[in-house]
Design a protein around this motif. Structure first.
Motif, short mmCIF file in Angstrom:
data_model
loop_
_atom_site.label_atom_id
_atom_site.label_comp_id
_atom_site.label_asym_id
_atom_site.label_seq_id
_atom_site.Cartn_x
_atom_site.Cartn_y
_atom_site.Cartn_z
N CYS A 245 54.23 33.28 52.78
CA CYS A 245 55.40 32.66 53.39
C CYS A 245 55.94 33.37 54.32
O CYS A 245 55.68 34.43 54.62
CB CYS A 245 56.18 31.93 52.44
SG CYS A 245 57.56 33.24 51.74
N GLN A 247 58.66 34.56 54.39
CA GLN A 247 59.52 35.59 53.76
C GLN A 247 58.76 36.75 53.20
O GLN A 247 59.14 37.56 52.74
CB GLN A 247 60.38 35.21 52.73
CG GLN A 247 61.35 33.90 53.32
CD GLN A 247 62.57 34.56 54.05
OE1 GLN A 247 62.91 35.55 53.78
NE2 GLN A 247 63.02 33.64 55.13
N GLY A 249 56.48 36.51 50.87
CA GLY A 249 56.00 36.14 49.46
C GLY A 249 54.66 35.62 49.46
O GLY A 249 54.33 34.66 50.24
N HIS A 251 52.36 33.34 47.85
CA HIS A 251 52.63 32.19 46.80
C HIS A 251 51.07 31.67 46.48
O HIS A 251 50.49 31.24 47.12
CB HIS A 251 53.22 30.91 47.53
CG HIS A 251 54.77 31.48 47.84
ND1 HIS A 251 55.90 31.00 46.85
CD2 HIS A 251 55.49 31.83 48.71
CE1 HIS A 251 56.91 31.63 47.25
NE2 HIS A 251 57.02 31.99 48.54
N CYS A 299 60.64 33.88 44.96
CA CYS A 299 60.73 34.39 46.47
C CYS A 299 62.06 33.79 47.14
O CYS A 299 62.48 32.82 46.66
CB CYS A 299 59.54 33.82 47.24
SG CYS A 299 59.48 34.35 49.08
ZN LIG Z 1 58.15 32.69 49.77
#
Ligand SMILES: [Zn+2]
Length: 418
Positions: A245, A247, A249, A251, A299
């Motif tokens: 993602c 950020q 993370g 996923h 996250c």
């Molecule tokens: Zn994330």
């Protein structure tokens, strides 16, 4: 079938689900899984009827799915028909057929419908590049083969997509890739690292590692060169499993796959996957070969989808050695860390189990002798500490860029009795 509507619907669903709370998400997922078990799964002859619970179904594996290919897809397409389709255009009537790379006899086949292809596209766009989509993208895909999955993207006006054949080697398409000026690059980490070491003229906005395990040793080299964080798309023959993602993370694609986890030791798990949004080829409780380390914390981006700290490697590449107390298993991440931590100058290597008690460490001659000696000692010390009966041999040889097979720095190359 309206392809664009399928893609847009999937895009919207993927975004919508990502804003749910975990509790709401689990309720949505449970209902979607139930629908799949009742309506889609029984259409595959292997199952024939809906189970009371998912856990009532047997665990499946690649060998079974390939041996009884026709019983796991609803069109009764046989493996022979699928291979024949693959040798041609990759089409079997309205279906698209693809296969993973790998040694012959070990390749995985997949078959998907047109609608599924567009849904796949919508989902991957929603996860990977939702913010770039409306600005027009030039996506360069550099993967082992053109699987036909990307045909749907090629027909879309929002995206210009160019495919570069990994197998034919970067020399043959370097000029074309640079002239294309991709804003998004999807490629195996070894190829991204090759772009860095050869100074390719590329200025993407986003770079994704795909198709091979991202080894932590490659990340800084690639990120420094592109001056971007390196993202990951974790997909296999069996589907799309995780995407990074915004950020950072990684996923799990729990919005299309139900994951169960088997403990593999050392804090690692191997997934059993049920792809509950695919209706052509039915995959339920399918045991994957990958070793994952799950994240403990959610996250920062707020998505309810669970994160993976690391895709460590493949179960096949766990070293299996003998000791006075019985078999010893050593996972690829532990072996890798032993080499890398031995000396900071080491940023590439191969470590291969070549026999029941034989391990070979290869390092390029460009590395200093004392660094190589330290790595050699570190691997031997690690195995000795585990009481494993094994001799580590040091080989000094160049490590070439291999485009015909997946890069695995840690590899078990034993012929195993089944
Ligand atoms: Zn994330």
């Amino acid at each position: 079938m309206n392809g664009l509507a399928e893609a847009a619907g999937s895009f919207a669903l993927t975004r919508w689900v990502s804003r749910k709370s975990r509790a709401d998400f689990e309720r949505w997922q449970a209902a979607a899984l139930r629908r799949f078990l009742d309506r889609d799964l029984p259409r595959a002859p292997f199952y024939g009827m809906a189970p009371a619970r998912l856990s009532d179904l047997p665990v499946t594996e690649k060998a079974l799915l390939m041996a009884r290919f026709e019983d796991f897809n609803i069109h009764h397409l046989t493996a022979a028909q699928a291979w024949a389709a693959l040798a041609g255009e990759g089409r079997a009537g309205p279906l698209t057929v693809g296969a993973s790379t790998g040694t012959s006899g070990n390749r995985g086949l997949f078959v998907i419908s047109e609608a599924e292809k567009y849904r796949w596209l919508g989902a991957i766009l929603a996860k990977a590049v939702p913010d770039l989509l409306w600005r027009g993208m030039r996506v360069a895909v550099i993967l082992p083969q053109n699987t036909g999955l990307y045909d749907s993207a090629r027909k879309s006006r929002l995206i210009r997509l160019a495919f570069f054949d990994l197998a034919s080697g970067p020399e043959s398409w370097r000029g074309a890739l640079e002239a294309f000026e991709p804003t998004v690059i999807i490629a195996p980490p070894k190829m991204l690292r090759h772009f860095a070491s050869e100074g390719f003229r590329l200025r993407p906005k986003r770079v994704f590692s795909a198709a091979e395990t991202l080894d932590p040793v490659d990340r800084p080299v690639i990120e420094d060169f592109f001056r971007l964080p390196l993202d990951q798309i974790y997909m296999a023959t069996e589907g799309l499993f995780a995407v990074t993602c915004r950020q950072g993370g990684l996923h799990l694609a729990e919005d299309s796959v139900f994951f169960e986890f088997e403990l593999a030791g050392e804090g690692l798990v191997t997934p059993l996957v049920t792809t509950f949004r695919r209706r052509t080829q039915i995959m339920a409780r399918y045991r994957m070969n990958d070793l994952l380390r799950l994240s403990e914390a959610p996250c920062r981006c707020g998505s309810p989808l669970r994160c993976v700290d690391e895709i460590v490697g493949r179960m096949d590449d766990v070293f299996r050695l003998a000791s006075p107390d019985g078999p010893v298993l050593v996972t690829p991440d532990v072996l890798r860390n032993a080499v890398l931590k031995a000396d900071r100058r080491i940023d590439d290597f191969r470590l291969v189990q070549t026999g029941p008690d034989k391990v070979e460490l290869s390092l390029p001659p460009t590395f200093a002798d004392d660094a190589a000696a330290a790595a050699h000692e570190a691997v031997q010390a690690l195995l000795d500490a585990r009481q494993a009966v094994a001799t580590v041999t040091l080989v000094r040889a160049p490590l070439p860029l291999e485009t015909g097979r997946k890069l695995r720095r840690v590899e078990a190359r034993l012929e195993r009795a089944r």
